[in-house]
Design a protein around this motif. Structure first.
Motif, PDB file in Angstrom:
ATOM      1  N   UNK A 178      62.898 -44.897  14.544  1.00  0.00           N
ATOM      2  CA  UNK A 178      61.484 -45.478  14.769  1.00  0.00           C
ATOM      3  C   UNK A 178      60.676 -44.312  13.956  1.00  0.00           C
ATOM      4  N   UNK A 179      59.814 -44.663  13.294  1.00  0.00           N
ATOM      5  CA  UNK A 179      59.014 -43.439  12.622  1.00  0.00           C
ATOM      6  C   UNK A 179      57.899 -42.637  13.965  1.00  0.00           C
ATOM      7  N   UNK A 180      58.242 -41.456  14.171  1.00  0.00           N
ATOM      8  CA  UNK A 180      57.305 -40.759  14.941  1.00  0.00           C
ATOM      9  C   UNK A 180      55.818 -40.818  14.960  1.00  0.00           C
ATOM     10  N   UNK A 181      55.067 -41.188  15.919  1.00  0.00           N
ATOM     11  CA  UNK A 181      53.565 -41.320  15.902  1.00  0.00           C
ATOM     12  C   UNK A 181      53.189 -39.935  15.440  1.00  0.00           C
ATOM     13  N   UNK A 182      53.771 -38.886  15.870  1.00  0.00           N
ATOM     14  CA  UNK A 182      52.962 -37.453  15.754  1.00  0.00           C
ATOM     15  C   UNK A 182      54.074 -36.495  15.857  1.00  0.00           C
ATOM     16  N   UNK A 183      54.026 -35.473  14.598  1.00  0.00           N
ATOM     17  CA  UNK A 183      55.021 -34.459  14.430  1.00  0.00           C
ATOM     18  C   UNK A 183      54.163 -33.084  14.447  1.00  0.00           C
TER      19      UNK A 183
END
Ligand SMILES: Cc1cc2nc3c(=O)[nH]c(=O)nc-3n(C[C@H](O)[C@H](O)[C@H](O)COP(=O)(O)OP(=O)(O)OC[C@H]3O[C@@H](n4cnc5c(N)ncnc54)[C@H](O)[C@@H]3O)c2cc1C
Lengths: 472, 507
Positions: free
Chosen positions: A208-213
Motif C-alpha cells: 500500500x502507498x503510505x498516506x504520509x512520509x
C-alpha cells in the motif's frame, strides 16, 4: 563491429532492427545492431538468431546503468527493451503486478498509484527516461533508501520470464506471493547484469502507498556518534522505512536520516517518539552545539557547531506527502548517484555488517587520506550499504589506490572469525582510466560456482561477456 | 511455456545414464567411521529404519547408511567420499518436512544434521546470528530474545524443525505475510558443494557481489549441497502484539473480511482461517473453546508500534463486524494469545481425532480467488463424499486442506489422493502454486509439469547442473525427470569458420 547491413536472420526474427549509431555505444564499446523486440516471443526469436550467428548480446533498458561494472568485451547486438512496455496485469486486490521488462519505473508507479499501491523500490532520482526500467533495476538489483524495510528488487520479485541465450523462454515463480515450487530463477537473474539471459517479464508483490512520509534528520560530528544514532533508530520498534547516512566530505558533519511512513496519525506519533528516542539515545554522546546563534537552546538532535547555518530541527523535518523525490533538505544522494557531479566519477559500493558502521566509515576516510581522495559517502547505513563517490577530476591512479587500500582495510575487519569477511567493496562504476588501475569487482567468494552457473546458462559466453564479477 | 521442439526436449530430459555407483558397504561404513567416529555412524538395520521417512510417512525408504557429523569439515569429508564413489546422499534436519524431501536412498548415505545445533554467535548491533544447520528454529529466537530481537520466519513446527531444513524448504510461517519467508532472512550460507568443497555463499551483508547464490540456494530442497552454517537476520521484537479471534457463520463472510482488511491497507502479522470441520477437530483435541456455532474463525494478529497496533485493532474489529462477525475476542498478553493460537496450531494433528487418516495438502491461490476455490473444494467434497477440513494462511492465499479418509477401507486412500490432486489443479487453474511452503520433494514432483513447461524445468535444472553435475545430491526430488548435465544443451555455437565460408557443409 562496423556493420551496415542487417543480417537477414536478425531482420526475420525481429521487426525492429537497425544498425547501431554512436549513441548506442555500451560503456565505450561500439555496438553492431540494435533490435527492439515487442514481445517475449519476438525476443526469443531474436536471441535464437543471435545464437546462430554467434553474436555477443547486451540488454539495454533506459541505458542509465550501462556503465556499471566492466564494459562488455564485445557487443554485436544491443537488445533494447523499450517496446516491451506494457503493464500486463495489475491485480490490485492481490497486491501483485505483472509487467514487461521495458516499463519505466515512473510509468509503473503512476499506474499503481491509481490503486493506492506502490512497488517499494525507490526510482533512482534524476535518471533519464522515466527513472530506469523494470528489467534494468532487476538486472542490477539496485535499491535506494527503502531497502531498509523492503529489501532489494530480488525481495519483491515473485515471478520472472527470461529468454535464455539460446532463445529458449523460461519462467519461474508465479503470480502468488507465497510459492516454493521449483528453483527461484528470479534470485539468480536479479543482479546478474544481463550475463545469463534477457529478462522480458517480471511479477512483483506490491505494498500500500503510505498516506504520509516524513524524514527526520540530524547531524553528528564523528562516525562513532553517527553510528550510535543509526543503531538506535534501527533497533527501535518504530518501524522505520529507511535509515540513511550522508557524509559529503571528510570535514563535514555526518547526517543521519530516518524515513517514517504510514497514515497521518501513525507518522505523527512515531515521529514524536523517534525524536524523543534520538534525544535520549544521543544525550551521552559527543554532540555539537546545543544553542542557536542567538543563544536560545536548540533541540539536542540538532546540527553540529560551525557547520549548520542556523538550521533548527524543525527545518530538517519534511513531510513530503509521499511524492517521489520530494524535498529533502539534507541533500540525500539519489540512489544511484546520478545528478551528482560524481556521476562521471567513481562510485564504490561498500557492503558491511551494520555493527561495523563506524569502523567502515573510518576505514574509508583512512584510505582517502592516504591517497588524497576526499570522497562523498552516502547510502542505507541501517541496511549495511554505502556508496562512496569520488569526483571525476581526481587522478585515476589515486582513485585506484584508494579503492585497493579500502578493500584491504575492509578485508582486515572481522567479526570474531566465524565468518570469512564482514565487509567488502565493489566499484559500481568508474571512468576507463580508473578501471585500468583496479579490478572493479574485486575478490568474489564462491567464484567457481558462479562460473559454473554462467557456463550452464551461457556456454558460449555471449551475454554481456566480461561485464560481471570474475570476468564473467 | 512448452518447448518448441518436443523431440529435443524429450532427449534432453532422458534419464541420466546409469552411473557406475559404488556400493554402500562395510568399507564405506569404515571410511565414515574414520571421519565421524563409530558413535556417529549407524549401520544397524533396526536403527536405520527410524530414518526411513520424514513428516510425510506415505513415502518410506530405509537409508543404506546414516552418518551424524559434528563439524562442517566432517560433512565435507563425507560428501567427498560419496562423490568419489558416485554414491547419492541426502541431508536430513529434524525430519519434519511434509513433502518427502529428506526421504533417504537405500543405495545412499543419509547425513543427519542433528549433532550440529549450536547458535555460534549473535551480533545484536548488526542484527545477525550465525547458527549451525541442526539448530531448531525456535532456539534462534530464544537466543536472541535478551537482545530484544527475534528470528522472524516461524513455521508451526518451529519447536522441532531445523534452520537448515528451513533454508532448504524456504519455509514460511503464520507471520510471513508481513515478515517474509526464510529467503528474506538469510544473508550467508556456508555449504558443502556436491563435490565436497566447503565454501561460503554470501557474506552475511545481504549485498554480496556476484550472482545471488544465497537466494538461489534457499528453497532448493537439499539438491544443491549441504548447508553447514547459516547467517540469519534478526528483527527487533515488536513493541505491541494483539491477537483477535473473530467468529463468522460462513467461510464466505470470513473471506470477505480478509479481503476488506488487506484492501484497507493494513498489513497484519498474520491472518489465519479455519472452517467448521477444522474447528470441530481442534475442539475435540485441545478444547480451544472457540465461539460456538462458527462456520469460520479468523485469527488476525497485529504487531508493531503500540499506537499503530491499537488503531489497527480498532479498524480490524470494525471491518469484521461489518462483514458479519458475531463474536470478536482480543488477546493482549502471551497467555491469552496462546489460548487463541492453540486451536490453530494443533489443527493438523487434531484432525487425527475425527478421522483415522488424512492428507495435508499445501497449495496457493491469489487471495482474491480464495472464495471461489473454497467453494469448488466443498463441491468436490460433496460430490465424492470425502470430508475436507480447511485451515489456512488466508492473508497470502496459502491453503492447507486436510483430506480425511479411513485407511482401513479399501479404495479410500486412493480416492483421497485423487481429490487432493484435484485441489492442486484448482490452484494452478487460478494462477496459483502447487506448494506455498511444504516444498515439492518426492511427493509433488509429478505435479511440476502441470505448473511449469518443459523449458521452465529444463532451465531450472541448469542451476542444478552447475552445482551437481553428477546428480548425487538428494536425487529424485523436485524435478520429475533429471536433466543430463554432461553435454551443453541446445546451444549452437557460431558456425565453424569453414561452414560459414561455404567450404564445408554442416551435414
Ligand atoms: C506439524 C507441522 C507443521 C508445519 N508447519 C510448517 C509451516 O508453518 N511452514 C512451513 O514452511 N513448513 C511447515 N512444516 C514443514 C517442515 O517443518 C518444514 O519444511 C521444515 O523447514 C523442515 O525442517 P526439518 O529440519 O524438519 O527438515 P527435514 O524434514 O529434515 O528436511 C527437509 C529438506 O531439507 C533438506 N535439508 C535438511 N537439512 C539440510 C541441510 N543442512 N542442508 C541442505 N539441505 C538440508 C532435506 O534434504 C530435505 O530436502 C510443518 C511440518 C509439520 C510436521
Amino acid at each position: 563491429m562496423a556493420a551496415t547491413t542487417i543480417p537477414v536472420e536478425l531482420a526475420a526474427a525481429c521487426k525492429d532492427v537497425v544498425a547501431a549509431g554512436d549513441a548506442d555505444d555500451v560503456a565505450g564499446v561500439r555496438a553492431g545492431y540494435v533490435a527492439a523486440p515487442a514481445s517475449t516471443a519476438e525476443a526469443a526469436a531474436l536471441l535464437a538468431a543471435a545464437a546462430r550467428l554467434g553474436l555477443a548480446v547486451v540488454a539495454r533498458g533506459s541505458g542509465s546503468r550501462l556503465h556499471w561494472g566492466n564494459p562488455p568485451a564485445r557487443c554485436d547486438l544491443v537488445v533494447d527493451t523499450r517496446r516491451l512496455d506494457r503493464v500486463l496485469e495489475h491485480a490490485a486486490g492481490d497486491l501483485v503486478v505483472q509487467v514487461q521488462a521495458g516499463v519505466a519505473l515512473d510509468d509503473l508507479a503512476a499506474v499503481l498509484a491509481t490503486a493506492g499501491q506502490r512497488l517499494a523500490l525507490d526510482p533512482p532520482a534524476g535518471a533519464a527516461n522515466g527513472a530506469g526500467t523494470v528489467g534494468g533495476v532487476i538486472a542490477t538489483n539496485s535499491a535506494g533508501p527503502l531497502r531498509f524495510r523492503f529489501g532489494a528488487p530480488r525481495d519483491l520479485l515473485i515471478g520472472i520470464t527470461v529468454v535464455r541465450p539460446d532463445g529458449v523462454v523460461a519462467r519461474s515463480g508465479g503470480k502468488v506471493v507465497k510459492n516454493v515450487a521449483g528453483y527461484d530463477l528470479g534470485k539468480l537473474f536479479a543482479g546478474s547484469y544481463g550475463t545469463l539471459g534477457l529478462i522480458t517479464e517480471a511479477i512483483f508483490r506490491l505494498h500500500p502507498r503510505p498516506a504520509v512520509s516524513t524524514w527526520l534528520s540530524l547531524d553528528r560530528p564523528d562516525p562513532e556518534s553517527a553510528a550510535a544514532v543509526v543503531h538506535a533508530i534501527s533497533a527501535s520498534p518504530l518501524w522505520p522505512s529507511a535509515v540513511e547516512l550522508d557524509w559529503p566530505s571528510a570535514g563535514a558533519p555526518l547526517g543521519v536520516s530516518v524515513l517514517l511512513e504510514g497514515d497521518e496519525a501513525s507518522v505523527t506519533a512515531r515521529s514524536a517518539r523517534m525524536r524523543d528516542l534520538l534525544r535520549r539515545g544521543t544525550a551521552g554522546l559527543p554532540s555539537g552545539q546545543r544553542k542557536r546563534p542567538d543563544g536560545s537552546p536548540v533541540h539536542p538532535t540538532s546540527a553540529v557547531e560551525g557547520v549548520d547555518s542556523g538550521v533548527v530541527p524543525g527545518d530538517r523535518e519534511v513531510a513530503d506527502g509521499g511524492a517521489a523525490g520530494g524535498p529533502f533538505p539534507l541533500a540525500r544522494p539519489p540512489a544511484d548517484g546520478r545528478g551528482r557531479p560524481e556521476a562521471n566519477g567513481t562510485c564504490v559500493r561498500v557492503a558491511f555488517w551494520v555493527g561495523q558502521l563506524a569502523t567502515v566509515l573510518r576505514t574509508i576516510r583512512t584510505a582517502g587520506v592516504a591517497n588524497g581522495v576526499d570522497a562523498a559517502i552516502g547510502g542505507s547505513a541501517g541496511a549495511g550499504i554505502l556508496d562512496v563517490w569520488v569526483a571525476a577530476e581526481v587522478d585515476p591512479a589515486a582513485v585506484g589506490g584508494f579503492a585497493s587500500e579500502l578493500r584491504a582495510g575492509l578485508a582486515a575487519l572481522s567479526a570474531g572469525g566465524a565468518v570469512p569477511s564482514v565487509a567488502s567493496a565493489v566499484i559500481a562504476w568508474a571512468p576507463p582510466q580508473v578501471r585500468e588501475t583496479v579490478d572493479v569487482w574485486g575478490p568474489v567468494p564462491s567464484l567457481r560456482l558462479m562460473r559454473s552457473v554462467k557456463d550452464q546458462f551461457d556456454p558460449a559466453h555471449r551475454m554481456a561477456p566480461g561485464r560481471f564479477a570474475g570476468g564473467i | 511455456m512448452d518447448g518448441n521442439d518436443d523431440a529435443i526436449t524429450a532427449e534432453r530430459n532422458a534419464p541420466a545414464a546409469a552411473i557406475d555407483a559404488g556400493a554402500v558397504d562395510a568399507a564405506l561404513a569404515a571410511m565414515m567411521t574414520g571421519i565421524c567416529g563409530a558413535d556417529n555412524v549407524i549401520t544397524d538395520p533396526q536403527q536405520l529404519r527410524t530414518y526411513e521417512c520424514d513428516g510425510l510417512t506415505a513415502h518410506r525408504s530405509v537409508p543404506g547408511l546414516v552418518v551424524l557429523p559434528q563439524t562442517a569439515e566432517q560433512v565435507a569429508s563425507i560428501v567427498r567420499e560419496c562423490a568419489a564413489r558416485q554414491i547419492p546422499f541426502v541431508a536430513r534436519g529434524s525430519g519434519t518436512g511434509l513433502s518427502g524431501g529428506a526421504l533417504p536412498r537405500t543405495d545412499g548415505v543419509l547425513i543427519v544434521m542433528s549433532k550440529m545445533r549450536s547458535v555460534i554467535a549473535i551480533d545484536p548491533i548488526s542484527r545477525r546470528a550465525i547458527v549451525e544447520p541442526g539448530v531448531t528454529n525456535l532456539s534462534v529466537s530464544k537466543a536472541a530474545e535478551s537482545h530484544g530481537l527475534f528470528y522472524a520466519p516461524d513455521p508451526s513446527s518451529q519447536v522441532v524443525c531445523s534452520v537448515g531444513g528451513n533454508v532448504a524448504e524456504n519455509s514460511g510461517g503464520a507471520h510471513c505475510l508481513k515478515h517474509g519467508f526464510t529467503v528474506h532472512h538469510v544473508t550467508g550460507l556456508q555449504v558443502v558443494t556436491p563435490d565436497g568443497e566447503l565454501t561460503w555463499l554470501g557474506d552475511g551483508t545481504g549485498v554480496a557481489a556476484g550472482y545471488d547464490l544465497v537466494g538461489a540456494f534457499t528453497g532448493s530442497e537439499g539438491t544443491l549441497g549441504i548447508v553447514t552454517k547459516i547467517i540469519v537476520k534478526l528483527t527487533p521484537i515488536p513493541e505491541a502484539v494483539i491477537t483477535l479471534l473473530a467468529a463468522f457463520t460462513s467461510m464466505g463472510a470470513g473471506g470477505a473480511a480478509v479481503s476488506a482488511i488487506i484492501g484497507s491497507g493494513i498489513l497484519p502479522g498474520a491472518i489465519e482461517m479455519m472452517d467448521a470441520l477444522a474447528i470441530e477437530a481442534a475442539e475435540a483435541a485441545v478444547h480451544c473453546r472457540y465461539p460456538e456455532g462458527a462456520g469460520a474463525v479468523l485469527i488476525v494478529e497485529l504487531d508493531g508500534p503500540a499506537g499503530d497496533v491499537e488503531a489497527q485493532t480498532a479498524a480490524v474489529r470494525e471491518i469484521c463486524t461489518a462483514e458479519g462477525a458475531y463474536e470478536i475476542r482480543a488477546a493482549q498478553d502471551a497467555a491469552e494469545r496462546a489460548a487463541i493460537w492453540t486451536g490453530r496450531k494443533s489443527a493438523f494433528a487434531a484432525v487425527g481425532r475425527i478421522s483415522p487418516a488424512y492428507i495435508v495438502q499445501d497449495g496457493v491461490v491469489p487471495r482474491t480467488a480464495l472464495e471461489s476455490v473454497l467453494d469448488r473444494i466443498s463441491a468436490l467434497s460433496a460430490e465424492t463424499g470425502i470430508r475436507v477440513a480447511n485451515v489456512f494462511h488466508a492473508g497470502d492465499g496459502n491453503l492447507h486442506p486436510l483430506v480425511l479418509f479411513d485407511d482401513r477401507r479399501p479404495g479410500e486412500q486412493e480416492a483421497a489422493e485423487k481429490l487432493s490432486g484435484m485441489i492442486l489443479d484448482l490452484c494452478i487453474e487460478h494462477g496459483g502454486s502447487i506448494t506455498g511452503e511444504h516444498g515439492v520433494g518426492v511427493d509433488k514432483s509429478r505435479y511440476m509439469p502441470r505448473m511449469f513447461g518443459a523449458d521452465d524445468l529444463d532451465t531450472m535444472q541448469l542451476l542444478r547442473c552447475a552445482f551437481d553435475p553428477g546428480g548425487i545430491c538428494n536425487p529424485g526430488k523436485v524435478f520429475p525427470t533429471p536433466r543430463l548435465c554432461g553435454e551443453v544443451p541446445g546451444v549452437r555455437r557460431a558456425p565453424h569458420p569453414l561452414v560459414a565460408a561455404g567450404v564445408i557443409d554442416q551435414f
